[in-house]
Write a protein that holds these residues in place. Structure first.
Motif, short mmCIF file in Angstrom:
data_model
loop_
_atom_site.label_atom_id
_atom_site.label_comp_id
_atom_site.label_asym_id
_atom_site.label_seq_id
_atom_site.Cartn_x
_atom_site.Cartn_y
_atom_site.Cartn_z
N SER A 1 0.84 -1.20 0.00
CA SER A 1 0.00 0.00 0.00
C SER A 1 0.87 1.24 0.00
N ALA A 2 0.30 2.37 -0.47
CA ALA A 2 1.10 3.59 -0.58
C ALA A 2 0.23 4.83 -0.39
N LEU A 3 0.77 5.78 0.34
CA LEU A 3 0.20 7.12 0.50
C LEU A 3 0.95 8.05 -0.44
N CYS A 4 0.22 8.83 -1.24
CA CYS A 4 0.87 9.61 -2.30
C CYS A 4 0.65 11.11 -2.13
N PHE A 5 1.77 11.86 -2.21
CA PHE A 5 1.72 13.31 -2.21
C PHE A 5 1.51 13.83 -3.64
N PRO A 6 1.00 15.08 -3.77
CA PRO A 6 0.72 15.65 -5.09
C PRO A 6 1.97 16.11 -5.82
N THR A 7 1.79 16.45 -7.09
CA THR A 7 2.86 17.04 -7.89
C THR A 7 2.49 18.47 -8.30
N PHE A 8 1.48 18.64 -9.18
CA PHE A 8 1.14 19.99 -9.62
C PHE A 8 0.68 20.90 -8.48
N PRO A 9 -0.17 20.43 -7.56
CA PRO A 9 -0.55 21.32 -6.44
C PRO A 9 0.60 21.64 -5.50
N ARG A 10 1.70 20.90 -5.63
CA ARG A 10 2.85 20.92 -4.74
C ARG A 10 2.49 20.21 -3.43
N PHE A 11 3.46 20.04 -2.55
CA PHE A 11 3.33 19.04 -1.50
C PHE A 11 2.25 19.31 -0.47
N CYS A 12 1.82 20.56 -0.32
CA CYS A 12 0.70 20.82 0.59
C CYS A 12 -0.33 21.76 -0.03
N GLY A 13 -0.35 21.82 -1.37
CA GLY A 13 -1.34 22.65 -2.04
C GLY A 13 -0.93 24.10 -2.18
N GLN A 14 0.40 24.38 -2.15
CA GLN A 14 0.84 25.78 -2.27
C GLN A 14 0.35 26.43 -3.55
N THR A 15 0.22 25.64 -4.63
CA THR A 15 -0.23 26.20 -5.91
C THR A 15 -1.56 26.91 -5.75
N PHE A 16 -2.48 26.33 -5.00
CA PHE A 16 -3.79 26.97 -4.81
C PHE A 16 -3.72 28.07 -3.76
N THR A 17 -2.85 27.91 -2.79
CA THR A 17 -2.70 28.94 -1.76
C THR A 17 -2.19 30.24 -2.36
N GLU A 18 -1.36 30.15 -3.39
CA GLU A 18 -0.78 31.33 -4.03
C GLU A 18 -1.67 31.94 -5.10
N ALA A 19 -2.79 31.30 -5.41
CA ALA A 19 -3.65 31.77 -6.50
C ALA A 19 -4.38 33.05 -6.12
N ALA A 20 -4.69 33.87 -7.11
CA ALA A 20 -5.39 35.14 -6.87
C ALA A 20 -6.88 34.92 -6.66
N ASP A 21 -7.48 34.02 -7.43
CA ASP A 21 -8.92 33.77 -7.35
C ASP A 21 -9.18 32.72 -6.27
N ARG A 22 -9.55 33.17 -5.07
CA ARG A 22 -9.75 32.25 -3.94
C ARG A 22 -10.94 31.32 -4.15
N GLU A 23 -11.97 31.81 -4.80
CA GLU A 23 -13.14 30.96 -5.04
C GLU A 23 -12.76 29.77 -5.92
N LEU A 24 -12.04 30.05 -7.00
CA LEU A 24 -11.60 28.97 -7.87
C LEU A 24 -10.58 28.09 -7.17
N ALA A 25 -9.72 28.68 -6.37
CA ALA A 25 -8.71 27.90 -5.66
C ALA A 25 -9.37 26.90 -4.71
N LEU A 26 -10.41 27.33 -4.01
CA LEU A 26 -11.11 26.43 -3.10
C LEU A 26 -11.74 25.28 -3.88
N LEU A 27 -12.33 25.60 -5.02
CA LEU A 27 -12.90 24.55 -5.87
C LEU A 27 -11.80 23.62 -6.36
N GLY A 28 -10.61 24.19 -6.64
CA GLY A 28 -9.50 23.37 -7.10
C GLY A 28 -9.02 22.40 -6.05
N VAL A 29 -8.95 22.86 -4.79
CA VAL A 29 -8.58 21.97 -3.68
C VAL A 29 -9.58 20.84 -3.53
#
Length: 405
Positions: free
Chosen positions: A122-150
């Motif tokens: 079994s394996a637990l997997c971290f993300p790639t595009f969102p980065r390891f804790c979702g920094q990609t969405f944290t840095e986004a300007a559109d918070r509404e879309l970022a929340l939907l993205g998460v």
């Protein structure tokens, strides 16, 4: 070792397929949501712990690869995202396409097959595009879309990556909207209700412009994790600042000291008083290795004993840091013979195994051999605990080591 336990890896990685957000966000966001485009690379550097790719225009010279595009972000897929199966001297910082990627990086059946080759159950997997804790969405300007993205990522993680096709062998790790602790708490509870017991978080939030854990800003999120039994998983680099020594230091410098942020982070948590306020909270450090932990605990205990009156912790840290560590913190490793020789000073109950598939550091397809060699001096019951038993307990898996949802 005559019978090495089937591995439960608590740190592997998934490369998200192109359809993740395309299929899960409202159609009005199609042109602005995360999407994949094929384009040439103009230049790409990785110095001083900073990854800096520049996307070219259609028709430009340069190698062509697949890029994730989202707001102002242009993030290429690289050989470092999926390096297993290549000779070490062939693993270079180069742009690639999905066709040049090992299919197990983003396809469930191929991932399971590669896990079989590597003695991994079994394996637990971290993300790639969102980065390891979702920094990609944290840095986004559109918070509404970022929340939907998460939320879309989490739905894909639970329903597809860890869905029926995985047969319980892929264990979900979800993201939260880090910019709002109350929204983060709600997302923890939403996913806990469907069996998720791990959430990604930043090792050093202030590096992301977020509050530290020394105040109470994160209390709604921490309370949700405490009450739902959700472990907080922090991967090296989840602060978007890899340790380095100078702006021109080659990646080899940072790669050697990747554990440093985990070290700093662990001291933060031990001296924060968080574990006194949230007694069931547990955290883990993915890819941080374990050999450095004994000295830090020794030093933290000495500081707590000798300096707590003026050190700002007398009123909130009521027990020795090493005692807090034993009850709340897990170190994760894939290749750490020194740490294993000093396991008594870390604690067999506080150690988890990982394979880091499909990154260049990964021990795939030799994780069993590496484990057998480095754990040969340990009793079988201790090996079982490290390789799978602790992960079963921490992640709420079945006795057989599977995620039951």
């Amino acid at each position: 070792m005559e019978t090495f336990p089937k591995i439960i890896s608590v740190d592997d990685h998934t490369v998200e397929p192109p359809h993740v957000w395309r299929d899960r966000l409202p159609s009005k966001y199609r042109d602005v949501a995360p999407r994949v485009v094929r384009a040439p690379l103009k230049e790409m550097t990785f110095l001083g712990g900073r990854f800096a790719p520049v996307m070219g225009e259609r028709g430009d010279d340069g190698p062509v690869g697949d890029w994730w595009v989202y707001e102002d972000l242009r993030r290429p897929l690289t050989r470092l995202d999926t390096a297993v199966g290549y000779d070490r001297d062939e693993i270079k910082l180069e742009i690639i396409t999905y066709e040049r990627m090992r299919p197990g990086s983003y396809r469930v059946p191929d991932r399971l097959a590669d896990m079989d080759v590597n003695h991994v159950q079994s394996a637990l997997c971290f993300p790639t595009f969102p980065r390891f804790c979702g920094q990609t969405f944290t840095e986004a300007a559109d918070r509404e879309l970022a929340l939907l993205g998460v939320r879309a990522y989490n739905d894909w993680m639970v329903e597809e990556w860890c869905g029926p096709e995985a047969g319980g062998r892929l264990v979900p790790l979800t993201l939260v909207p880090l910019w709002d602790a109350s929204l983060a708490a709600a997302e923890v509870r939403r996913n806990a209700a469907r069996g998720v017991r791990a959430v990604a978080f930043s090792e050093i939030p202030p590096f992301l412009g977020l509050p530290s854990i020394h105040g109470d800003a994160w209390d709604p999120f921490l309370r949700a994790c405490d009450e739902t039994g959700t472990v907080i998983a922090m991967h090296i680099g989840s602060s978007s600042k890899m340790p380095s020594t100078s702006a021109d230091a080659p990646p080899a410098v940072g790669s050697t000291i990747t554990f440093a942020n985990c070290c700093f982070s662990m001291v933060d948590w031990l001296m924060s008083g968080v574990f006194e306020r949230f007694p069931k909270l547990r955290i883990m450090y993915a890819e941080g290795q374990i050999g450095w932990i004994p000295y830090i605990l020794e030093r933290a205990d000495a500081v707590w004993k000798e300096n707590r009156a003026w050190g700002g912790v007398a009123e909130k840290v009521l027990r020795p840091p090493s005692e807090l560590f034993a009850g709340h913190i897990y170190g994760c490793f894939f290749d750490d013979a020194f740490g294993l020789r000093n396991l008594d000073a870390v604690g067999a109950g506080n150690v988890l195994y990982e394979t880091d598939y499909p990154h260049s550091d990964s021990t795939w397809p030799d994780s069993r051999r590496v484990g057998e060699e480095q754990m040969a001096h340990l009793p079988p019951e201790t090996v079982h605990r490290i390789v799978r038993g602790n992960a079963i307990d921490l992640l709420g898996l079945t006795p057989e080591g599977l995620w039951a949802g």
